[in-house]
Design a protein around this motif. Structure first.
Motif, PDB file in Angstrom:
ATOM      1  N   ASN A   1      -5.162  36.705  44.553  1.00 51.15           N
ATOM      2  CA  ASN A   1      -3.906  36.412  45.238  1.00 51.15           C
ATOM      3  C   ASN A   1      -3.726  37.319  46.457  1.00 51.15           C
ATOM      4  N   GLU A   2      -4.112  38.587  46.335  1.00 47.41           N
ATOM      5  CA  GLU A   2      -3.999  39.533  47.449  1.00 47.41           C
ATOM      6  C   GLU A   2      -4.872  39.092  48.622  1.00 47.41           C
ATOM      7  N   GLU A   3      -6.058  38.581  48.334  1.00 47.58           N
ATOM      8  CA  GLU A   3      -6.940  38.108  49.401  1.00 47.58           C
ATOM      9  C   GLU A   3      -6.362  36.874  50.088  1.00 47.58           C
ATOM     10  N   LEU A   4      -5.726  36.007  49.312  1.00 46.89           N
ATOM     11  CA  LEU A   4      -5.081  34.830  49.901  1.00 46.89           C
ATOM     12  C   LEU A   4      -3.916  35.242  50.807  1.00 46.89           C
ATOM     13  N   ILE A   5      -3.155  36.215  50.354  1.00 46.10           N
ATOM     14  CA  ILE A   5      -2.050  36.720  51.167  1.00 46.10           C
ATOM     15  C   ILE A   5      -2.606  37.373  52.433  1.00 46.10           C
TER      16      ILE A   5
ATOM     17  N   PHE B   1      -3.451  45.542  62.352  1.00 50.06           N
ATOM     18  CA  PHE B   1      -2.282  45.514  61.484  1.00 50.06           C
ATOM     19  C   PHE B   1      -2.786  45.478  60.054  1.00 50.06           C
ATOM     20  N   SER B   2      -2.078  46.172  59.170  1.00 54.43           N
ATOM     21  CA  SER B   2      -2.557  46.226  57.793  1.00 54.43           C
ATOM     22  C   SER B   2      -1.408  46.265  56.802  1.00 54.43           C
ATOM     23  N   PHE B   3      -1.772  45.968  55.552  1.00 55.63           N
ATOM     24  CA  PHE B   3      -0.845  46.229  54.460  1.00 55.63           C
ATOM     25  C   PHE B   3      -1.639  46.670  53.245  1.00 55.63           C
ATOM     26  N   GLU B   4      -0.989  47.478  52.420  1.00 52.47           N
ATOM     27  CA  GLU B   4      -1.602  47.965  51.187  1.00 52.47           C
ATOM     28  C   GLU B   4      -0.508  48.420  50.230  1.00 52.47           C
ATOM     29  N   SER B   5      -0.896  48.720  49.012  1.00 54.86           N
ATOM     30  CA  SER B   5       0.025  49.192  47.977  1.00 54.86           C
ATOM     31  C   SER B   5       1.162  48.198  47.745  1.00 54.86           C
ATOM     32  N   ARG B   6       0.821  46.918  47.642  1.00 53.33           N
ATOM     33  CA  ARG B   6       1.830  45.863  47.452  1.00 53.33           C
ATOM     34  C   ARG B   6       2.361  45.905  46.022  1.00 53.33           C
ATOM     35  N   ASP B   7       3.683  45.983  45.899  1.00 55.53           N
ATOM     36  CA  ASP B   7       4.346  46.016  44.596  1.00 55.53           C
ATOM     37  C   ASP B   7       4.347  44.614  43.998  1.00 55.53           C
ATOM     38  N   LYS B   8       3.913  44.497  42.764  1.00 50.62           N
ATOM     39  CA  LYS B   8       3.815  43.181  42.123  1.00 50.62           C
ATOM     40  C   LYS B   8       5.170  42.527  41.878  1.00 50.62           C
ATOM     41  N   GLN B   9       6.203  43.328  41.701  1.00 51.09           N
ATOM     42  CA  GLN B   9       7.523  42.760  41.434  1.00 51.09           C
ATOM     43  C   GLN B   9       8.307  42.469  42.708  1.00 51.09           C
ATOM     44  N   THR B  10       8.388  43.434  43.593  1.00 46.37           N
ATOM     45  CA  THR B  10       9.192  43.243  44.806  1.00 46.37           C
ATOM     46  C   THR B  10       8.414  42.526  45.909  1.00 46.37           C
ATOM     47  N   LYS B  11       7.073  42.530  45.796  1.00 47.72           N
ATOM     48  CA  LYS B  11       6.167  41.943  46.796  1.00 47.72           C
ATOM     49  C   LYS B  11       6.135  42.742  48.087  1.00 47.72           C
ATOM     50  N   LYS B  12       6.811  43.897  48.117  1.00 40.44           N
ATOM     51  CA  LYS B  12       6.816  44.734  49.321  1.00 40.44           C
ATOM     52  C   LYS B  12       5.575  45.616  49.338  1.00 40.44           C
ATOM     53  N   ALA B  13       5.115  45.908  50.557  1.00 41.12           N
ATOM     54  CA  ALA B  13       3.922  46.723  50.739  1.00 41.12           C
ATOM     55  C   ALA B  13       4.130  47.678  51.901  1.00 41.12           C
ATOM     56  N   LEU B  14       3.265  48.672  51.979  1.00 39.37           N
ATOM     57  CA  LEU B  14       3.230  49.525  53.147  1.00 39.37           C
ATOM     58  C   LEU B  14       2.540  48.724  54.250  1.00 39.37           C
ATOM     59  N   CYS B  15       3.263  48.451  55.321  1.00 39.29           N
ATOM     60  CA  CYS B  15       2.753  47.642  56.437  1.00 39.29           C
ATOM     61  C   CYS B  15       2.661  48.531  57.672  1.00 39.29           C
TER      62      CYS B  15
ATOM     63  N   GLU C   1       7.829  46.289  53.476  1.00 46.62           N
ATOM     64  CA  GLU C   1       8.431  44.966  53.313  1.00 46.62           C
ATOM     65  C   GLU C   1       7.358  43.970  52.906  1.00 46.62           C
ATOM     66  N   ASP C   2       7.771  42.744  52.719  1.00 42.71           N
ATOM     67  CA  ASP C   2       6.822  41.681  52.407  1.00 42.71           C
ATOM     68  C   ASP C   2       5.839  41.559  53.574  1.00 42.71           C
ATOM     69  N   PRO C   3       4.534  41.609  53.317  1.00 39.19           N
ATOM     70  CA  PRO C   3       3.558  41.567  54.406  1.00 39.19           C
ATOM     71  C   PRO C   3       3.659  40.312  55.285  1.00 39.19           C
ATOM     72  N   LEU C   4       4.012  39.187  54.696  1.00 34.55           N
ATOM     73  CA  LEU C   4       4.106  37.961  55.497  1.00 34.55           C
ATOM     74  C   LEU C   4       5.330  37.995  56.410  1.00 34.55           C
ATOM     75  N   ALA C   5       6.416  38.619  55.963  1.00 32.86           N
ATOM     76  CA  ALA C   5       7.589  38.803  56.828  1.00 32.86           C
ATOM     77  C   ALA C   5       7.226  39.743  57.976  1.00 32.86           C
ATOM     78  N   PHE C   6       6.493  40.807  57.666  1.00 32.99           N
ATOM     79  CA  PHE C   6       6.019  41.747  58.680  1.00 32.99           C
ATOM     80  C   PHE C   6       5.150  41.014  59.711  1.00 32.99           C
ATOM     81  N   ALA C   7       4.246  40.196  59.228  1.00 32.30           N
ATOM     82  CA  ALA C   7       3.351  39.443  60.122  1.00 32.30           C
ATOM     83  C   ALA C   7       4.133  38.534  61.059  1.00 32.30           C
ATOM     84  N   ARG C   8       5.154  37.871  60.544  1.00 37.45           N
ATOM     85  CA  ARG C   8       5.970  36.987  61.399  1.00 37.45           C
ATOM     86  C   ARG C   8       6.697  37.792  62.480  1.00 37.45           C
TER      87      ARG C   8
END
Length: 127
Positions: free
Chosen positions: A4-8, A51-65, A113-120
Motif C-alpha cells: 500500500n505504501e508503494e502505491l501511495i 519531495f519525500s515522505f516517510e514514517s506514515r502513521d497507519k491510523q492518521t495516515k499522516k507522514a513526515l513530508c 500531513e497526508d502525503p497526497l494532500a502534501f503532493a497536491r
C-alpha cells in the motif's frame, strides 16, 4: 506484491509530476528541470527538486513530508508565498553553489500531513 505504501508513493509522484522511488519505507519523487541550462564551474548541471515522505502513521495516515525545491531567484517569492499560504513550513531558503549561472536558490519545506494532500499543495505551488 506491491505494498500500500508503494502505491501511495506512485500516486504521490504522479500528483507532483516527478519520478518515483521507494526504498526502506521512504518515498521520493524527483522533478528534473531540463528547461534550465545551468552551468557550475563551466560544466552543465542537471537541476532537480525532490519531495519525500516517510514514517506514515497507519491510523492518521499522516507522514513526515519534506521537499527541496530548486528555483531561480525570480521564482522564490511566488513559490514561498503559495506554500506558506497552504500551511507548509519553509525551513530554509539558501543557495548551494558559488559559481552557478544562473544562480539557483533552494527552498526546503516540511510538514506532517497526508502525503497526497502534501503532493497536491506542491503541485499547486509549482504551477
Amino acid at each position: 506484491m506491491v505494498s500500500n505504501e508503494e502505491l501511495i508513493c506512485k500516486e504521490f509522484a504522479r500528483i507532483i509530476g516527478g519520478q518515483e522511488g521507494f526504498a526502506g519505507g521512504k518515498c521520493v519523487a524527483t522533478i528534473n528541470r531540463y528547461e534550465l541550462p545551468v552551468i557550475i564551474l563551466g560544466k552543465p548541471f542537471k537541476v532537480t527538486s525532490s519531495f519525500s515522505f516517510e514514517s506514515r502513521d497507519k491510523q492518521t495516515k499522516k507522514a513526515l513530508c519534506l521537499g527541496r525545491v530548486a528555483l531561480l531567484q525570480n521564482e522564490v517569492e511566488k513559490f514561498v508565498a503559495s506554500i506558506t499560504k497552504q500551511g507548509i513550513i519553509v525551513s530554509s531558503v539558501h543557495n548551494e553553489w558559488l559559481f552557478d549561472n544562473p544562480n539557483l536558490i533552494y527552498v526546503n519545506i516540511e510538514a506532517v500531513e497526508d502525503p497526497l494532500a502534501f503532493a497536491r499543495k506542491i503541485r499547486k505551488a509549482l504551477n
